[in-house]
Design a protein around this motif. Structure first.
Motif, PDB file in Angstrom:
ATOM      1  N   ASP A 133       0.923  -1.307  -0.072  1.00  0.00           N
ATOM      2  CA  ASP A 133      -0.134   0.060  -0.017  1.00  0.00           C
ATOM      3  C   ASP A 133       1.075   1.151  -0.019  1.00  0.00           C
ATOM      4  O   ASP A 133       2.182   1.132  -0.048  1.00  0.00           O
ATOM      5  CB  ASP A 133      -0.979   0.109   1.362  1.00  0.00           C
ATOM      6  N   THR A 134       0.379   2.413   0.122  1.00  0.00           N
ATOM      7  CA  THR A 134       1.204   3.614   0.088  1.00  0.00           C
ATOM      8  C   THR A 134       1.167   4.397   1.338  1.00  0.00           C
ATOM      9  O   THR A 134       1.768   5.378   1.732  1.00  0.00           O
ATOM     10  CB  THR A 134       0.560   4.664  -0.819  1.00  0.00           C
ATOM     11  N   THR A 135       1.019   3.455   2.373  1.00  0.00           N
ATOM     12  CA  THR A 135       0.965   4.109   3.940  1.00  0.00           C
ATOM     13  C   THR A 135       2.530   4.224   4.188  1.00  0.00           C
ATOM     14  O   THR A 135       3.260   3.186   3.809  1.00  0.00           O
ATOM     15  CB  THR A 135      -0.163   3.549   4.936  1.00  0.00           C
ATOM     16  N   PRO A 136       2.761   4.793   5.475  1.00  0.00           N
ATOM     17  CA  PRO A 136       4.404   4.572   6.107  1.00  0.00           C
ATOM     18  C   PRO A 136       4.455   3.350   6.563  1.00  0.00           C
ATOM     19  O   PRO A 136       5.672   2.837   6.709  1.00  0.00           O
ATOM     20  CB  PRO A 136       4.215   5.442   7.051  1.00  0.00           C
ATOM     21  N   ARG A 137       3.432   2.520   6.705  1.00  0.00           N
ATOM     22  CA  ARG A 137       3.663   0.882   7.339  1.00  0.00           C
ATOM     23  C   ARG A 137       3.481  -0.138   6.195  1.00  0.00           C
ATOM     24  O   ARG A 137       3.559  -1.362   6.328  1.00  0.00           O
ATOM     25  CB  ARG A 137       2.739   0.662   8.223  1.00  0.00           C
ATOM     26  N   ALA A 138       3.907   0.197   4.903  1.00  0.00           N
ATOM     27  CA  ALA A 138       3.694  -0.555   3.542  1.00  0.00           C
ATOM     28  C   ALA A 138       4.942  -1.735   3.727  1.00  0.00           C
ATOM     29  O   ALA A 138       5.940  -1.315   4.391  1.00  0.00           O
ATOM     30  CB  ALA A 138       3.844   0.079   2.400  1.00  0.00           C
ATOM     31  N   SER A 139       4.900  -2.826   3.295  1.00  0.00           N
ATOM     32  CA  SER A 139       5.700  -3.733   3.032  1.00  0.00           C
ATOM     33  C   SER A 139       6.023  -3.738   1.528  1.00  0.00           C
ATOM     34  O   SER A 139       5.339  -3.407   0.656  1.00  0.00           O
ATOM     35  CB  SER A 139       5.318  -5.045   3.519  1.00  0.00           C
ATOM     36  N   LEU A 140       7.254  -4.349   1.216  1.00  0.00           N
ATOM     37  CA  LEU A 140       7.714  -4.647  -0.059  1.00  0.00           C
ATOM     38  C   LEU A 140       8.114  -6.143  -0.571  1.00  0.00           C
ATOM     39  O   LEU A 140       8.451  -6.955   0.099  1.00  0.00           O
ATOM     40  CB  LEU A 140       9.050  -3.863  -0.373  1.00  0.00           C
ATOM     41  N   SER A 141       7.517  -6.329  -1.538  1.00  0.00           N
ATOM     42  CA  SER A 141       7.723  -7.779  -2.322  1.00  0.00           C
ATOM     43  C   SER A 141       8.627  -7.691  -3.597  1.00  0.00           C
ATOM     44  O   SER A 141       8.563  -6.654  -4.308  1.00  0.00           O
ATOM     45  CB  SER A 141       6.283  -8.569  -2.491  1.00  0.00           C
ATOM     46  N   VAL A 142       9.645  -8.649  -3.724  1.00  0.00           N
ATOM     47  CA  VAL A 142      10.313  -8.512  -4.940  1.00  0.00           C
ATOM     48  C   VAL A 142      10.108 -10.172  -5.459  1.00  0.00           C
ATOM     49  O   VAL A 142      10.705 -10.949  -4.797  1.00  0.00           O
ATOM     50  CB  VAL A 142      11.776  -8.250  -4.569  1.00  0.00           C
ATOM     51  N   THR A 143       9.571 -10.366  -6.632  1.00  0.00           N
ATOM     52  CA  THR A 143       9.191 -11.502  -7.082  1.00  0.00           C
ATOM     53  C   THR A 143       9.934 -11.710  -8.435  1.00  0.00           C
ATOM     54  O   THR A 143      10.005 -10.886  -9.330  1.00  0.00           O
ATOM     55  CB  THR A 143       7.685 -11.671  -7.383  1.00  0.00           C
ATOM     56  N   ALA A 144      10.640 -12.908  -8.651  1.00  0.00           N
ATOM     57  CA  ALA A 144      11.251 -13.297 -10.079  1.00  0.00           C
ATOM     58  C   ALA A 144      10.293 -13.982 -10.613  1.00  0.00           C
ATOM     59  O   ALA A 144       9.707 -14.899 -10.142  1.00  0.00           O
ATOM     60  CB  ALA A 144      12.358 -13.965  -9.615  1.00  0.00           C
ATOM     61  N   VAL A 145      10.203 -13.638 -12.009  1.00  0.00           N
ATOM     62  CA  VAL A 145       9.481 -14.565 -13.138  1.00  0.00           C
ATOM     63  C   VAL A 145      10.399 -15.315 -13.944  1.00  0.00           C
ATOM     64  O   VAL A 145      11.160 -14.800 -14.642  1.00  0.00           O
ATOM     65  CB  VAL A 145       8.707 -13.725 -13.897  1.00  0.00           C
ATOM     66  N   LEU A 146      10.583 -16.799 -13.571  1.00  0.00           N
ATOM     67  CA  LEU A 146      11.529 -17.471 -14.185  1.00  0.00           C
ATOM     68  C   LEU A 146      10.885 -18.458 -15.374  1.00  0.00           C
ATOM     69  O   LEU A 146       9.996 -18.959 -15.007  1.00  0.00           O
ATOM     70  CB  LEU A 146      12.485 -18.218 -13.123  1.00  0.00           C
ATOM     71  N   PRO A 147      11.940 -18.564 -16.349  1.00  0.00           N
ATOM     72  CA  PRO A 147      11.640 -19.499 -17.400  1.00  0.00           C
ATOM     73  C   PRO A 147      11.908 -20.837 -16.783  1.00  0.00           C
ATOM     74  O   PRO A 147      12.561 -21.340 -15.762  1.00  0.00           O
ATOM     75  CB  PRO A 147      12.589 -19.114 -18.563  1.00  0.00           C
TER      76      PRO A 147
ATOM     77  N   THR B 296      13.962 -18.729  -6.285  1.00  0.00           N
ATOM     78  CA  THR B 296      14.132 -19.894  -6.703  1.00  0.00           C
ATOM     79  C   THR B 296      12.336 -19.877  -7.528  1.00  0.00           C
ATOM     80  O   THR B 296      11.691 -19.247  -7.093  1.00  0.00           O
ATOM     81  CB  THR B 296      14.148 -20.983  -6.076  1.00  0.00           C
ATOM     82  N   LYS B 297      12.098 -20.892  -8.280  1.00  0.00           N
ATOM     83  CA  LYS B 297      11.067 -21.194  -8.821  1.00  0.00           C
ATOM     84  C   LYS B 297      10.092 -21.623  -7.704  1.00  0.00           C
ATOM     85  O   LYS B 297       8.825 -21.165  -7.635  1.00  0.00           O
ATOM     86  CB  LYS B 297      10.956 -22.334  -9.713  1.00  0.00           C
ATOM     87  N   ASN B 298      10.147 -22.265  -6.559  1.00  0.00           N
ATOM     88  CA  ASN B 298       9.542 -22.749  -5.559  1.00  0.00           C
ATOM     89  C   ASN B 298       9.411 -21.748  -4.594  1.00  0.00           C
ATOM     90  O   ASN B 298       8.355 -21.653  -3.635  1.00  0.00           O
ATOM     91  CB  ASN B 298      10.036 -23.951  -4.999  1.00  0.00           C
ATOM     92  N   ALA B 299      10.325 -20.583  -4.478  1.00  0.00           N
ATOM     93  CA  ALA B 299      10.437 -19.571  -3.416  1.00  0.00           C
ATOM     94  C   ALA B 299      10.653 -18.388  -4.316  1.00  0.00           C
ATOM     95  O   ALA B 299      12.097 -17.673  -4.039  1.00  0.00           O
ATOM     96  CB  ALA B 299      11.345 -19.928  -2.370  1.00  0.00           C
ATOM     97  N   ALA B 300       9.804 -17.949  -5.109  1.00  0.00           N
ATOM     98  CA  ALA B 300      10.315 -16.837  -6.008  1.00  0.00           C
ATOM     99  C   ALA B 300      10.017 -15.432  -5.715  1.00  0.00           C
ATOM    100  O   ALA B 300      10.495 -14.610  -6.247  1.00  0.00           O
ATOM    101  CB  ALA B 300       9.176 -16.880  -7.304  1.00  0.00           C
ATOM    102  N   THR B 301       9.497 -15.247  -4.248  1.00  0.00           N
ATOM    103  CA  THR B 301       9.474 -13.911  -3.727  1.00  0.00           C
ATOM    104  C   THR B 301      10.016 -13.673  -2.364  1.00  0.00           C
ATOM    105  O   THR B 301      10.154 -14.525  -1.543  1.00  0.00           O
ATOM    106  CB  THR B 301       7.826 -14.002  -3.279  1.00  0.00           C
ATOM    107  N   ALA B 302      10.793 -12.470  -2.251  1.00  0.00           N
ATOM    108  CA  ALA B 302      11.436 -12.083  -1.070  1.00  0.00           C
ATOM    109  C   ALA B 302      10.550 -11.133  -0.477  1.00  0.00           C
ATOM    110  O   ALA B 302       9.823 -10.103  -1.422  1.00  0.00           O
ATOM    111  CB  ALA B 302      12.812 -11.423  -1.409  1.00  0.00           C
ATOM    112  N   MET B 303      10.311 -10.885   1.033  1.00  0.00           N
ATOM    113  CA  MET B 303       9.475  -9.970   1.349  1.00  0.00           C
ATOM    114  C   MET B 303      10.342  -8.968   2.355  1.00  0.00           C
ATOM    115  O   MET B 303      11.200  -9.599   3.123  1.00  0.00           O
ATOM    116  CB  MET B 303       8.419 -10.639   2.370  1.00  0.00           C
ATOM    117  N   TYR B 304      10.043  -7.741   2.443  1.00  0.00           N
ATOM    118  CA  TYR B 304      10.778  -6.678   3.199  1.00  0.00           C
ATOM    119  C   TYR B 304       9.678  -6.014   4.073  1.00  0.00           C
ATOM    120  O   TYR B 304       8.689  -5.300   3.346  1.00  0.00           O
ATOM    121  CB  TYR B 304      11.466  -5.951   2.406  1.00  0.00           C
ATOM    122  N   THR B 305       9.512  -6.361   5.279  1.00  0.00           N
ATOM    123  CA  THR B 305       8.172  -5.972   6.157  1.00  0.00           C
ATOM    124  C   THR B 305       8.738  -5.297   7.392  1.00  0.00           C
ATOM    125  O   THR B 305       9.674  -5.658   8.090  1.00  0.00           O
ATOM    126  CB  THR B 305       7.485  -7.206   6.511  1.00  0.00           C
TER     127      THR B 305
END
Length: 578
Positions: free
Chosen positions: A120-134, A184-193
């Protein structure tokens, strides 16, 4: 030319400065940087002007969020592992886009993309980084570093804590190195919270409106699980040479609970019934008790050896052994059994792993249900086990899911279900609905995320989830008052053993469906002079299992009674004379 040296120096300095600035202007006049924001997320992409006046992207991307910065350029490129050739390949930026108001997508060579998104756009927002892999890529790594004012204060293989004076964030990913995260394919997302120390997970924090945490959802999951056991086992009968024995046991037990015992036994291929892969475990359904007894003796000897080894090494891993609680109940009088249940509490600052915590709780609950004195030494470590489980939980309110992490990795399917089941049984035993809710949520989440689980895994979980089906093979302690404990290996719903005051007679009552036959191995039966079944005197016969009647064989040396019970009535009585 210059009569005054100071004027000369000033003029030359000004001239050289002007020339240098001009060089920079000429060099970089064709380059520019695009900046975009989405709440706390700020991304930048460099571009350059070509000779024809058109703009093209440079291989320079930056994404900055509260306390952390991610970079992909020629110095710190995105790297992906080519699984076919087993080598790392640096990627080049091809294009970028903004799919939503809160996300940015960067497309690289090798058909790989990275998506940065804020919740979201609030000061308490979290970030996700997702890889789309072949298909040909197993993993990808991305460079990161803390921004000014933040530092990494805690670090493990899959988590890091970024802290400043007043605020902290946690980053979680499949693997985190000093300067790179691995996706990785099975764990494609990193979270920053953002970390809120006052909101650490507790089972009481599960939302009351969670559908995943309800008994109704759990009952639906279990109903589907039981149906899968039957259908998958039926399909596996086509090749009975590879079917697991515990799958056959779960199949027969499940159909027996539906009053379909004879149908279930008849459906099992003869190649399995008569095969060499069968052990004492399924003997209550398929006879050959005498031939199967050595494997039961061996299983008991293995338990004794494992317990001795655990005591010598002061290891609690043995609590994970299947059917350990049954063995302890059968051998309640042995000093080894007492010492084993005292072991966890004797370990200074006992902090069990998730696996150990779950196993100890399972054993404790079984001992407690049987009102065994062996349960008492374990009571003092149950809170430590609950804490270990609680600390392993990760709740997602938005997804209505609860998952477990075991040593920085997501716990596997079997472990999650076993832990969930242990919490449910604990919650019911001690009237603690918050633990029931947590158990329901774990089991429901696990099955929702693992729709294609194989038969062998499901069969292992049958006795874990279906605690109330006494037709699954199990041991029953019948009498502990004598010198030798009397117990049975059976699929009967209940068996009782009572001696008269003078110990000259004993009555065994076996409960099973009228008209059906099953087989029992009874241990601790002292030598007798006579036996009555159906009120009639019976004699031993080595072919007793082949007759359409009850019968027996007795081994006086080992005090073992091998009994076929064909029920003319639901509660069949056997009388022994000593």
């Amino acid at each position: 030319m210059f009569k005054h040296p100071f004027r000369k120096a000033f003029f030359l300095t000004f001239l050289y400065g002007f020339i240098i600035i001009g060089i920079f202007v000429l060099q970089f006049r064709s380059e520019s940087v695009i900046f975009k924001n989405a709440g706390l997320l700020r991304v930048s992409v460099a571009q350059t002007q070509d000779k024809d006046g058109s703009l093209s992207l440079k291989n320079t991307v930056s994404a900055t969020f509260k306390g952390i910065s991610f970079t992909a350029d020629d110095v710190h490129p995105v790297l992906f592992l080519d699984s076919k050739n087993q080598k790392q390949i640096p990627l080049t930026l091809l294009s970028w886009e903004q799919p939503t108001a809160q996300s940015f997508k960067f497309n690289f060579t090798e058909d790989i993309s990275l998506v940065f998104a804020v919740s979201d756009t609030t000061p308490r927002a979290s970030l996700s980084v997702t890889a789309v892999l072949p298909k040909n890529s197993d993993s990808l790594s991305l460079y990161y570093k803390p921004v000014s004012g933040y530092s990494v204060t805690e670090q493990s293989r899959s988590k890091q804590l970024f802290s400043s004076k007043n605020i902290s964030y946690t980053m979680s990913a499949n693997q985190i190195q000093d300067t790179r995260i691995i996706l990785t394919k099975n764990a494609a997302t990193a979270m920053y919270t953002r970390l809120d120390p006052t909101k650490a997970f507790a089972f009481t924090s599960i939302p009351t409106d969670s559908r995943t945490a309800t008994a109704a959802a759990y009952e639906t999951t279990v109903k589907n699980f039981r149906a899968s056991i039957v259908s998958l086992t039926n399909a596996a009968f086509a090749d009975a040479s590879s079917i697991p024995e515990n799958a056959v046991a779960a199949y027969v037990a499940e159909l027996t609970s539906q009053a379909r015992y004879q149908e279930a036994v008849a459906a099992v291929p003869d190649s399995f019934k008569n095969g060499s892969r069968r052990t004492y475990f399924t003997a209550p359904y398929f006879n050959t008790l005498v031939a199967m007894n050595p494997s039961l003796v061996m299983a008991n000897e293995n338990f004794d050896s494992m317990i001795q080894n655990a005591l010598e090494r002061r290891s609690t891993d043995v609590f994970s052994a299947e059917n350990l609680a049954d063995y302890l109940l059968r051998n309640e009088k042995q000093e080894k059994s007492r010492r084993l249940t005292e072991l966890p509490a004797s370990i200074e600052n006992f902090q069990p792993t998730l696996t150990q915590a779950t196993a100890i709780m399972q054993v404790y609950l079984s001992l407690k249900k049987a009102d065994s004195p062996l349960a008492e030494p374990l009571e003092s470590v149950i809170q430590a086990c609950l804490t270990a489980i609680t600390d392993s939980c990760e709740l997602s309110v938005s997804d209505d899911t609860l998952i477990l992490r075991d040593k920085d990795f997501p716990a596997n399917f079997t472990q999650t279900v076993e832990t969930g089941a242990a919490l449910i049984h604990y919650g019911k035993a001690f009237s603690a609905p918050e633990y029931c809710a947590g158990g329901y949520m774990l089991v429901n989440t696990a099955f929702a995320k693992n729709l294609d689980t194989d038969l062998r895994t499901l069969a292992e979980l049958y006795p874990v989830l279906i605690k109330n089906n006494a037709n699954y093979p199990h041991s029953l302690v019948l009498d502990k008052t004598g010198e030798e404990t009397v117990w049975a290996w059976t699929c009967a719903s209940n068996i009782t053993y009572e001696e008269n005051e003078n110990s000259t007679e004993a009555e065994i009552t076996v409960s099973f469906r009228q008209g059906d036959s099953h087989y029992i191995i009874l241990k601790g039966i002292k030598p007798f002079t006579g036996i009555e079944i159906y009120g009639l005197s019976f004699h031993t016969d080595p072919r007793f299992e082949t007759y359409n009647s009850s019968g027996y064989v007795y081994n006086a040396k080992t005090h073992t009674l091998f009994l076929k019970s064909r029920h003319k009535v639901s509660n069949e009585k056997i009388r022994l004379y000593f």
